[in-house]
Design an enzyme around this catalytic site. Structure first.
Site, PDB file in Angstrom:
ATOM      1  N   ASP A  62       0.863  -1.172   0.000  1.00 20.02           N
ATOM      2  CA  ASP A  62       0.000   0.000   0.000  1.00 20.02           C
ATOM      3  C   ASP A  62       0.908   1.233   0.000  1.00 20.02           C
ATOM      4  OD1 ASP A  62      -2.346   1.576   0.350  1.00 20.02           O
ATOM      5  OD2 ASP A  62      -1.910   1.692   2.487  1.00 20.02           O
ATOM      6  N   ASP A  69      -1.801  -1.030   6.072  1.00 17.85           N
ATOM      7  CA  ASP A  69      -2.058  -0.530   7.425  1.00 17.85           C
ATOM      8  C   ASP A  69      -3.511  -0.173   7.695  1.00 17.85           C
ATOM      9  OD1 ASP A  69      -2.006   1.794   5.751  1.00 17.85           O
ATOM     10  OD2 ASP A  69      -1.826   2.992   7.568  1.00 17.85           O
ATOM     11  N   ASP A  77      -7.264  -2.533   3.846  1.00 17.76           N
ATOM     12  CA  ASP A  77      -6.230  -3.489   3.442  1.00 17.76           C
ATOM     13  C   ASP A  77      -6.482  -4.890   3.996  1.00 17.76           C
ATOM     14  OD1 ASP A  77      -4.753  -1.600   2.011  1.00 17.76           O
ATOM     15  OD2 ASP A  77      -3.700  -0.924   3.808  1.00 17.76           O
TER      16      ASP A  77
END
Length: 649
Positions: A350, A542, A546
């Site tokens: 990410d 995080d 996700d």
């Protein structure tokens, strides 16, 4: 994962894992010297007996000699025989305790008294060293228990009273004196604080924080008395969560551990029956068959067959890896994930909060026709009326001079703000706001991909401010080092604008990046990668969005400091410091652990096979058998302990 309070008993291995490697040696009671007293007594009597035998003293014959060696045998042999008998009563016949009992009692039956005592003595000493090594390997993990706060000073009825952290409620105010541990997660009410967060993050550098910043249970207050407002109950605090994760990590076995345990249960009885064959089969093929010699070879066979070196050294290697990782601020939820991490060849990450700080900062200020400070004073006066994250970033700017005050501020939906500052009409917003008010915007703003705030004063374009999410300090270094450790396929997936995602990817030298993705889009991308069986995918994230991708990946890695609870619960590996560079260290620790585990497996199998062959052929004595079992176990232990001394910088 269900949260629960953790106590010291929780970190004890289960009965199978423990393998009853205490042999009556209780390391928790008395001094270390007391633990070794039985072995010292047996060793002393053995040496004296061998000395008397050597000088052929006349009285040391028959029942006196038998009695002497029997007494020498009892301190180390009795606990093992008793353990073997208890195992048989439970239906578990082929244990190492049974094998050692049969082998040493058999040695007494054929008159090899010194060897019977020596085998059991070395076995017992080996077990003591093994227990000490296991305890040491678990030390890094159990040390976490020492940081669990024992009390909290909570403000009640006009005064601070000391209570158990479990009895403090959310919203209550607690006080932490210098040198004390913060008992619960919360928000700092004091102006500032300096905290030692080593127990949580593995970082020894003090962490300086300001008012209203988050603080975590287990951190140590270093400078002055501080006050904190509690935001989580104790069972939901960071330290309780870490203890829960670590506790469960010791229970989740790797495939290698499970295989070795299953193999030992099969291979030990096979060797027992082979030993019976070694005893009686020669009778049918050898003319000068001697029962005593065949039995001696069979007893050697039994000693060698003990799976001790395998059963203890492999879990010890994984304990060492888990402990080393936790010491470095990396929490693996199980030994199986240490193994899985070694196979990763594709890393998907990410952007926001993973390689960037997730906090907006001013990247550039461009004032046109105005002094920068005065330009910013107009802008800040307007942004004081907004709660947008970009407004907060702008208000971080340090402008000299008096603050300007905005009046009649109105929000224009989807465009920005309009108001009066120092009698001048000020517009703050995007290009649509400028166009609607017939204000020309310089073409240079078209090429800016980051968030941009345009400003006009009295219907004249006055400048702009570029706002961007900062890269983490170790982000570039992480990508470079990932390539060095062999992770060639690195991909960035982000919900942020594609233009921003591409720019960040370019800065980090990531060739494959996609932005503007929904959670289901990220999941689809990872599923596509996994369709190729050669791809072993790890995902680092995080946020709550996700969680699906973390669950779908071969290894899910969550940022544990700023990361959401959902992401942390779903992930297989937690990075407590929020530093992406720790992923590289996690890979290195995993590979070191697997390397040592396989070294131990090859060492144990290799030596055992060689000595088994020699024993069957009558070329090995009890002393070689002892080395094949206890000696190899000790070598494997020393090898595994190396993990606790390694550096992975």
């Amino acid at each position: 994962m269900k949260k629960k309070n953790v106590n010291l008993r929780d970190l004890k291995p289960n009965s199978e894992e423990q393998h009853t490697h205490n042999d009556g040696h209780n390391h928790g009671n008395g001094s270390a010297f007391k633990t070794y007293v039985p072995a010292i007594i047996s060793f002393t009597m053995l040496i004296i007996g061998i000395g008397i035998d050597y000088f052929d003293v006349s009285f040391f014959k028959d029942w006196i000699r038998i009695a002497w060696y029997s007494i020498a045998y009892l301190p180390v042999g009795l606990p093992v025989v008793k353990e073997g008998w208890n195992s048989i009563k439970k239906g578990d016949v082929f244990t190492e305790f049974f094998l050692m009992s049969i082998a040493t009692i058999g040695a007494f039956i054929i008159g090899e008294y010194p060897e019977g005592v020596a085998v059991m003595l070395f076995y017992a000493v080996g077990e003591l060293f093994q227990s000490a090594a296991v305890n040491r390997a678990k030390g890094n993990i159990k040390a976490l228990l020492d940081v669990r706060p024992k009390e909290a000073n909570v403000f009640r009825d006009g005064d601070y009273v000391s209570v158990s952290p479990e009895n403090v409620n959310i919203g209550e105010k607690i006080q932490i004196r210098v040198g004390e541990k913060i008992p619960l997660d919360g928000i700092l009410l004091s102006e500032k604080a300096s905290l030692n967060t080593a127990a949580l993050t593995g970082e020894s550098k003090p962490d300086s924080i300001q008012k209203e910043a988050k603080v975590y249970a287990g951190s140590i207050n270093l400078e002055s008395v501080i006050e904190v407002e509690v935001t989580n109950k104790f069972e939901d605090s960071s330290i309780a969560r870490i203890l829960d994760l670590v506790q469960n990590a010791t229970a989740r076995k790797s495939k290698t551990e499970l295989f070795i345990r299953q193999f030992a249960r099969i291979y030990t009885p096979i060797v027992v029956f082979l030993a019976i064959g070694v005893t009686f089969i020669p009778y049918f093929f050898v003319d000068d068959y001697v029962f005593r010699d065949s039995l001696y070879r069979a007893l050697i066979f039994l000693v060698i067959s003990c799976p001790c070196a395998l059963v203890i050294s492999i879990p010890l290697g994984y304990f060492g890896g888990l402990g080393a990782a936790s010491k470095n601020g990396i929490l693996f939820k199980g030994a199986s994930f240490l193994d899985a991490m070694t196979k990763i060849n594709t890393l998907v990450m990410d952007k926001t909060g993973t390689v960037t700080k997730g906090v907006f900062k001013i990247k550039e200020v461009k004032a046109i026709g105005w002094n920068e400070t005065e330009f910013m004073q107009y802008l800040m006066a307007m942004e004081e009326q907004s709660t947008h994250p970009i407004a907060k970033a702008i208000l971080e700017y340090k402008a000299e001079g008096e603050d300007f005050e905005a009046q009649d501020v109105s929000e224009i939906a989807g465009k920005g703000l309009k108001g009066i500052v120092n009698g001048k009409t000020v517009l703050v917003g995007n290009k649509a706001l400028m166009t609607a008010n017939n204000i020309n915007v310089p073409s240079e703003t078209e090429s800016i991909v980051e968030s941009i705030v345009l400003v006009a004063i009295d219907n004249q374009f006055a400048g702009y401010v570029v706002i961007a999410d900062e890269l983490k300090e170790d982000a570039k270094e992480t990508i470079t080092n990932l390539h060095k450790v062999g992770i060639k396929n690195i991909m960035m997936l982000s919900g942020d604008k594609d233009s921003i995602t591409q720019q960040v990817a370019k800065e980090l030298n990531i060739e494959n990046a996609k932005g503007g993705l929904l959670p289901e889009d990220k999941l689809s991308e990872v599923e596509i990668l996994k369709k190729n069986p050669e791809n072993k995918v790890a995902f680092i994230g995080d946020g709550i969005n996700d969680a699906p991708v973390l669950a779908a990946s071969n290894v899910g890695i969550a940022m544990g400091g700023l990361g959401s609870d959902v992401a942390i619960e779903t992930a297989d590996v937690i990075i407590q410091t929020d530093q992406p560079s720790k992923v590289v260290r996690a890979i290195k620790i995993s590979r070191s652990t697997r390397k040592i585990v396989w070294q131990n497996i090859i060492l144990a199998f290799g030596v055992k096979v060689i000595v088994l062959i020699l024993g069957a052929g009558g070329l090995a004595t009890m002393w070689e058998a002892v080395f094949a079992d206890v000696g190899v176990a000790l070598l494997a232990i020393l090898n595994a302990v190396r993990l606790q001394k390694m550096k992975w910088d």
